[in-house]
Design an enzyme around this catalytic site. Sequence first.
Site, PDB file in Angstrom:
ATOM      1  N   HIS A 207      39.732  43.159  33.695  1.00  0.00           N
ATOM      2  CA  HIS A 207      39.966  44.495  34.292  1.00  0.00           C
ATOM      3  C   HIS A 207      40.274  44.336  35.787  1.00  0.00           C
ATOM      4  CE1 HIS A 207      38.832  47.416  31.165  1.00  0.00           C
ATOM      5  NE2 HIS A 207      37.837  46.617  30.815  1.00  0.00           N
TER       6      HIS A 207
ATOM      7  N   ASP B  34      40.173  49.606  28.338  1.00  0.00           N
ATOM      8  CA  ASP B  34      39.179  50.116  27.390  1.00  0.00           C
ATOM      9  C   ASP B  34      39.802  51.347  26.753  1.00  0.00           C
ATOM     10  OD1 ASP B  34      37.374  48.167  28.157  1.00  0.00           O
ATOM     11  OD2 ASP B  34      36.409  49.430  29.667  1.00  0.00           O
TER      12      ASP B  34
ATOM     13  N   GLU C  32      32.934  44.325  21.728  1.00  0.00           N
ATOM     14  CA  GLU C  32      33.339  45.686  22.143  1.00  0.00           C
ATOM     15  C   GLU C  32      34.636  46.090  21.443  1.00  0.00           C
ATOM     16  OE1 GLU C  32      33.687  45.510  26.435  1.00  0.00           O
ATOM     17  OE2 GLU C  32      31.515  45.447  26.715  1.00  0.00           O
TER      18      GLU C  32
ATOM     19  N   HIS D 265      37.637  47.190  23.985  1.00  0.00           N
ATOM     20  CA  HIS D 265      38.129  46.365  25.105  1.00  0.00           C
ATOM     21  C   HIS D 265      39.246  45.418  24.663  1.00  0.00           C
ATOM     22  CE1 HIS D 265      37.664  43.980  28.902  1.00  0.00           C
ATOM     23  NE2 HIS D 265      38.165  43.044  28.099  1.00  0.00           N
TER      24      HIS D 265
END
Length: 240
Positions: free
Chosen positions: A154, A161, A218, A221
Amino acid sequence: MKKIIIPLFIVLFAACKEKHDKQESPPDGFNDSVAIKDTVVKTEVEEPEPELLSLDDVADTAFVRLRDYSRDFVYDMKYATEDNFLKTKVYDCAECYVRAKTARALIAANTELMVKGYRIKFFDCYRPHDVQKKMWKIVPNPQYVANPAKGSIHNKGGAVDITLVDKEGKELDMGTGFDFFGKEAHHDYTKHPKKILENRKLLKETMEKHGFWGIRTEWWHYNLTSASNSKVTNFRWDCE
Ligand SMILES: C[C@@H](N)C(=O)N[C@H](C)C(=O)O
Ligand SMILES: [Zn+2]
Protein backbone atom coordinates in the site's frame (compact mmCIF):
# COMPACT_ATOMS: atom_id res chain seq x y z
CA MET A 1 -66.12 39.56 -46.72
CA LYS A 2 -65.51 42.99 -45.12
CA LYS A 3 -68.62 42.49 -42.98
CA ILE A 4 -67.16 39.32 -41.33
CA ILE A 5 -63.61 40.56 -40.77
CA ILE A 6 -64.45 43.73 -38.84
CA PRO A 7 -66.57 42.10 -36.07
CA LEU A 8 -63.99 39.31 -35.77
CA PHE A 9 -61.23 41.88 -35.31
CA ILE A 10 -63.26 43.64 -32.60
CA VAL A 11 -63.83 40.35 -30.71
CA LEU A 12 -60.15 39.45 -30.86
CA PHE A 13 -59.09 42.90 -29.65
CA ALA A 14 -61.51 42.73 -26.72
CA ALA A 15 -60.24 39.29 -25.68
CA CYS A 16 -56.61 40.43 -25.76
CA LYS A 17 -57.36 43.55 -23.75
CA GLU A 18 -59.19 41.50 -21.09
CA LYS A 19 -56.19 39.14 -20.75
CA HIS A 20 -53.81 42.09 -20.60
CA ASP A 21 -55.90 43.83 -17.91
CA LYS A 22 -55.94 40.63 -15.82
CA GLN A 23 -52.15 40.43 -15.93
CA GLU A 24 -51.64 44.12 -15.15
CA SER A 25 -53.86 44.49 -12.09
CA PRO A 26 -53.08 42.27 -9.09
CA PRO A 27 -56.05 41.11 -7.00
CA ASP A 28 -57.10 43.25 -4.02
CA GLY A 29 -54.64 43.20 -1.15
CA PHE A 30 -51.96 41.64 -3.29
CA ASN A 31 -48.82 43.72 -3.50
CA ASP A 32 -47.07 43.69 -6.83
CA SER A 33 -43.54 44.21 -5.46
CA VAL A 34 -43.99 41.42 -2.90
CA ALA A 35 -45.08 39.12 -5.69
CA ILE A 36 -41.91 39.92 -7.58
CA LYS A 37 -39.70 39.48 -4.50
CA ASP A 38 -41.34 36.14 -3.62
CA THR A 39 -40.98 34.77 -7.11
CA VAL A 40 -37.26 34.13 -6.99
CA VAL A 41 -36.69 31.19 -9.25
CA LYS A 42 -33.90 29.03 -7.96
CA THR A 43 -32.31 27.16 -10.80
CA GLU A 44 -29.92 24.47 -9.71
CA VAL A 45 -27.19 24.28 -12.27
CA GLU A 46 -25.51 20.89 -12.22
CA GLU A 47 -21.76 21.18 -12.56
CA PRO A 48 -20.62 19.27 -15.62
CA GLU A 49 -18.48 16.23 -14.78
CA PRO A 50 -14.81 16.99 -15.48
CA GLU A 51 -13.45 15.19 -18.52
CA LEU A 52 -11.66 11.95 -17.79
CA LEU A 53 -7.91 11.93 -18.26
CA SER A 54 -6.01 9.36 -20.29
CA LEU A 55 -3.39 7.05 -18.83
CA ASP A 56 -1.79 6.58 -22.27
CA ASP A 57 1.27 8.79 -21.75
CA VAL A 58 1.55 8.46 -17.99
CA ALA A 59 4.70 6.79 -16.64
CA ASP A 60 4.00 3.47 -14.89
CA THR A 61 5.47 4.71 -11.62
CA ALA A 62 3.60 8.06 -11.48
CA PHE A 63 0.96 8.39 -8.77
CA VAL A 64 -2.55 9.09 -10.12
CA ARG A 65 -5.92 9.79 -8.56
CA LEU A 66 -8.06 6.93 -9.82
CA ARG A 67 -11.32 8.90 -10.21
CA ASP A 68 -9.59 11.16 -12.79
CA TYR A 69 -9.28 8.14 -15.10
CA SER A 70 -12.50 6.16 -14.60
CA ARG A 71 -16.01 6.77 -13.30
CA ASP A 72 -16.76 3.07 -13.01
CA PHE A 73 -15.47 2.37 -9.50
CA VAL A 74 -17.23 2.67 -6.15
CA TYR A 75 -15.45 4.12 -3.11
CA ASP A 76 -15.86 3.73 0.64
CA MET A 77 -12.49 4.87 1.92
CA LYS A 78 -12.66 3.54 5.47
CA TYR A 79 -9.54 5.25 6.85
CA ALA A 80 -11.01 8.66 5.95
CA THR A 81 -13.70 7.87 8.55
CA GLU A 82 -13.69 6.63 12.15
CA ASP A 83 -15.28 3.37 11.01
CA ASN A 84 -12.06 1.34 10.90
CA PHE A 85 -9.93 -0.75 13.26
CA LEU A 86 -7.89 2.33 14.29
CA LYS A 87 -11.17 3.95 15.43
CA THR A 88 -9.82 7.24 14.15
CA LYS A 89 -9.80 9.14 10.86
CA VAL A 90 -6.25 8.97 9.52
CA TYR A 91 -6.87 10.57 6.07
CA ASP A 92 -7.98 14.20 5.66
CA CYS A 93 -10.25 13.25 2.77
CA ALA A 94 -11.36 10.15 0.90
CA GLU A 95 -9.22 9.72 -2.21
CA CYS A 96 -7.81 6.69 -3.99
CA TYR A 97 -4.28 7.22 -5.28
CA VAL A 98 -2.23 4.44 -6.88
CA ARG A 99 0.72 4.14 -9.29
CA ALA A 100 -0.35 4.43 -12.95
CA LYS A 101 0.48 0.75 -13.60
CA THR A 102 -1.84 -0.23 -10.73
CA ALA A 103 -4.58 2.02 -12.13
CA ARG A 104 -4.28 0.40 -15.57
CA ALA A 105 -4.58 -3.10 -14.08
CA LEU A 106 -7.55 -2.07 -11.89
CA ILE A 107 -9.41 -0.53 -14.84
CA ALA A 108 -8.86 -3.72 -16.87
CA ALA A 109 -10.13 -5.91 -14.00
CA ASN A 110 -13.15 -3.67 -13.44
CA THR A 111 -14.01 -3.65 -17.16
CA GLU A 112 -14.13 -7.44 -17.09
CA LEU A 113 -16.23 -7.49 -13.90
CA MET A 114 -18.73 -4.99 -15.31
CA VAL A 115 -19.55 -7.36 -18.18
CA LYS A 116 -20.68 -9.79 -15.44
CA GLY A 117 -22.69 -7.09 -13.61
CA TYR A 118 -20.21 -6.24 -10.84
CA ARG A 119 -17.84 -3.41 -9.94
CA ILE A 120 -14.85 -2.97 -7.66
CA LYS A 121 -15.47 -1.02 -4.45
CA PHE A 122 -12.42 0.40 -2.65
CA PHE A 123 -11.77 0.50 1.09
CA ASP A 124 -8.13 1.63 0.75
CA CYS A 125 -5.53 2.35 -1.93
CA TYR A 126 -2.13 4.08 -1.56
CA ARG A 127 -1.39 4.51 2.15
CA PRO A 128 1.28 6.89 3.49
CA HIS A 129 4.08 5.15 5.41
CA ASP A 130 3.26 7.14 8.60
CA VAL A 131 -0.23 5.62 8.60
CA GLN A 132 1.31 2.14 8.31
CA LYS A 133 3.30 2.89 11.47
CA LYS A 134 0.09 3.86 13.29
CA MET A 135 -1.58 0.63 12.17
CA TRP A 136 1.39 -1.48 13.27
CA LYS A 137 1.25 0.08 16.77
CA ILE A 138 -2.31 -1.21 17.13
CA VAL A 139 -1.98 -4.58 15.35
CA PRO A 140 1.71 -5.66 15.31
CA ASN A 141 0.84 -8.88 13.50
CA PRO A 142 2.31 -9.31 9.99
CA GLN A 143 -0.61 -11.59 9.07
CA TYR A 144 -2.90 -8.54 9.15
CA VAL A 145 -0.71 -5.40 8.98
CA ALA A 146 2.58 -5.21 7.09
CA ASN A 147 5.58 -4.28 9.24
CA PRO A 148 6.47 -0.63 8.46
CA ALA A 149 10.16 -1.52 8.83
CA LYS A 150 9.80 -3.23 5.46
CA GLY A 151 6.76 -1.28 4.26
CA SER A 152 3.43 -2.41 2.86
CA ILE A 153 2.70 -2.60 -0.88
CA HIS A 154 0.00 0.00 0.00
CA ASN A 155 2.90 2.37 0.86
CA LYS A 156 4.25 1.69 -2.65
CA GLY A 157 0.99 2.52 -4.48
CA GLY A 158 0.57 -1.08 -5.58
CA ALA A 159 -1.96 -2.58 -3.14
CA VAL A 160 -5.70 -2.12 -2.76
CA ASP A 161 -8.32 -3.25 -0.25
CA ILE A 162 -11.49 -4.02 -2.20
CA THR A 163 -14.75 -5.88 -2.47
CA LEU A 164 -17.37 -6.32 -5.22
CA VAL A 165 -20.76 -4.64 -5.57
CA ASP A 166 -23.68 -5.61 -7.80
CA LYS A 167 -25.61 -3.37 -10.24
CA GLU A 168 -27.56 -1.84 -7.32
CA GLY A 169 -24.33 -1.02 -5.51
CA LYS A 170 -24.91 -3.75 -2.90
CA GLU A 171 -21.79 -5.45 -1.58
CA LEU A 172 -21.45 -9.15 -2.33
CA ASP A 173 -21.29 -11.31 0.79
CA MET A 174 -17.64 -12.15 1.44
CA GLY A 175 -18.26 -13.84 4.81
CA THR A 176 -16.66 -11.16 7.02
CA GLY A 177 -16.40 -7.41 7.01
CA PHE A 178 -13.33 -5.47 5.86
CA ASP A 179 -10.36 -5.67 8.28
CA PHE A 180 -11.85 -8.60 10.18
CA PHE A 181 -8.63 -9.98 11.62
CA GLY A 182 -9.57 -13.62 12.17
CA LYS A 183 -9.55 -17.00 10.45
CA GLU A 184 -12.98 -16.46 8.81
CA ALA A 185 -11.36 -13.83 6.57
CA HIS A 186 -8.66 -16.23 5.32
CA HIS A 187 -8.78 -17.54 1.76
CA ASP A 188 -8.20 -21.07 3.05
CA TYR A 189 -11.17 -20.95 5.46
CA THR A 190 -13.63 -23.05 3.49
CA LYS A 191 -16.50 -23.43 5.99
CA HIS A 192 -18.42 -20.48 4.53
CA PRO A 193 -21.59 -21.15 2.46
CA LYS A 194 -21.02 -21.92 -1.22
CA LYS A 195 -22.19 -18.45 -2.40
CA ILE A 196 -19.57 -16.68 -0.25
CA LEU A 197 -16.81 -18.94 -1.56
CA GLU A 198 -17.99 -18.22 -5.12
CA ASN A 199 -17.95 -14.45 -4.50
CA ARG A 200 -14.40 -14.59 -3.15
CA LYS A 201 -13.37 -16.81 -6.06
CA LEU A 202 -14.73 -14.33 -8.61
CA LEU A 203 -12.76 -11.48 -7.01
CA LYS A 204 -9.56 -13.53 -6.63
CA GLU A 205 -9.58 -15.04 -10.12
CA THR A 206 -10.27 -11.67 -11.78
CA MET A 207 -7.57 -9.86 -9.82
CA GLU A 208 -5.02 -12.63 -10.49
CA LYS A 209 -5.81 -12.49 -14.19
CA HIS A 210 -4.86 -8.80 -14.15
CA GLY A 211 -1.53 -9.10 -12.36
CA PHE A 212 -2.48 -9.02 -8.65
CA TRP A 213 -1.95 -11.59 -5.93
CA GLY A 214 -3.89 -11.95 -2.71
CA ILE A 215 -2.53 -12.61 0.77
CA ARG A 216 -3.74 -15.77 2.53
CA THR A 217 -5.22 -13.99 5.57
CA GLU A 218 -7.28 -11.13 4.01
CA TRP A 219 -9.88 -11.72 1.27
CA TRP A 220 -9.97 -7.96 0.48
CA HIS A 221 -6.23 -7.24 0.01
CA TYR A 222 -4.54 -7.41 -3.43
CA ASN A 223 -0.96 -6.55 -4.37
CA LEU A 224 0.12 -5.75 -7.92
CA THR A 225 3.01 -8.16 -8.57
CA SER A 226 5.01 -5.61 -10.56
CA ALA A 227 4.79 -3.05 -7.71
CA SER A 228 6.76 -5.12 -5.19
CA ASN A 229 9.99 -3.24 -5.94
CA SER A 230 8.45 0.26 -6.06
CA LYS A 231 9.59 2.74 -3.43
CA VAL A 232 7.86 3.11 -0.05
CA THR A 233 6.37 6.62 -0.02
CA ASN A 234 4.91 8.98 2.54
CA PHE A 235 3.24 11.80 0.58
CA ARG A 236 -0.22 13.06 1.53
CA TRP A 237 -2.66 13.93 -1.25
CA ASP A 238 -4.29 17.35 -1.57
CA CYS A 239 -7.85 17.76 -0.37
CA GLU A 240 -10.09 20.26 -2.23
C1 LIG B 1 -4.62 -3.28 7.39
C2 LIG B 1 -5.09 -4.07 6.22
N1 LIG B 1 -6.16 -3.39 5.60
C3 LIG B 1 -3.96 -4.30 5.24
O1 LIG B 1 -3.89 -3.66 4.23
N2 LIG B 1 -3.05 -5.25 5.59
C4 LIG B 1 -1.91 -5.55 4.78
C5 LIG B 1 -1.24 -6.80 5.24
C6 LIG B 1 -0.91 -4.40 4.75
O2 LIG B 1 -0.78 -3.69 5.74
O3 LIG B 1 -0.18 -4.32 3.74
ZN1 LIG C 1 -4.52 -4.03 2.26
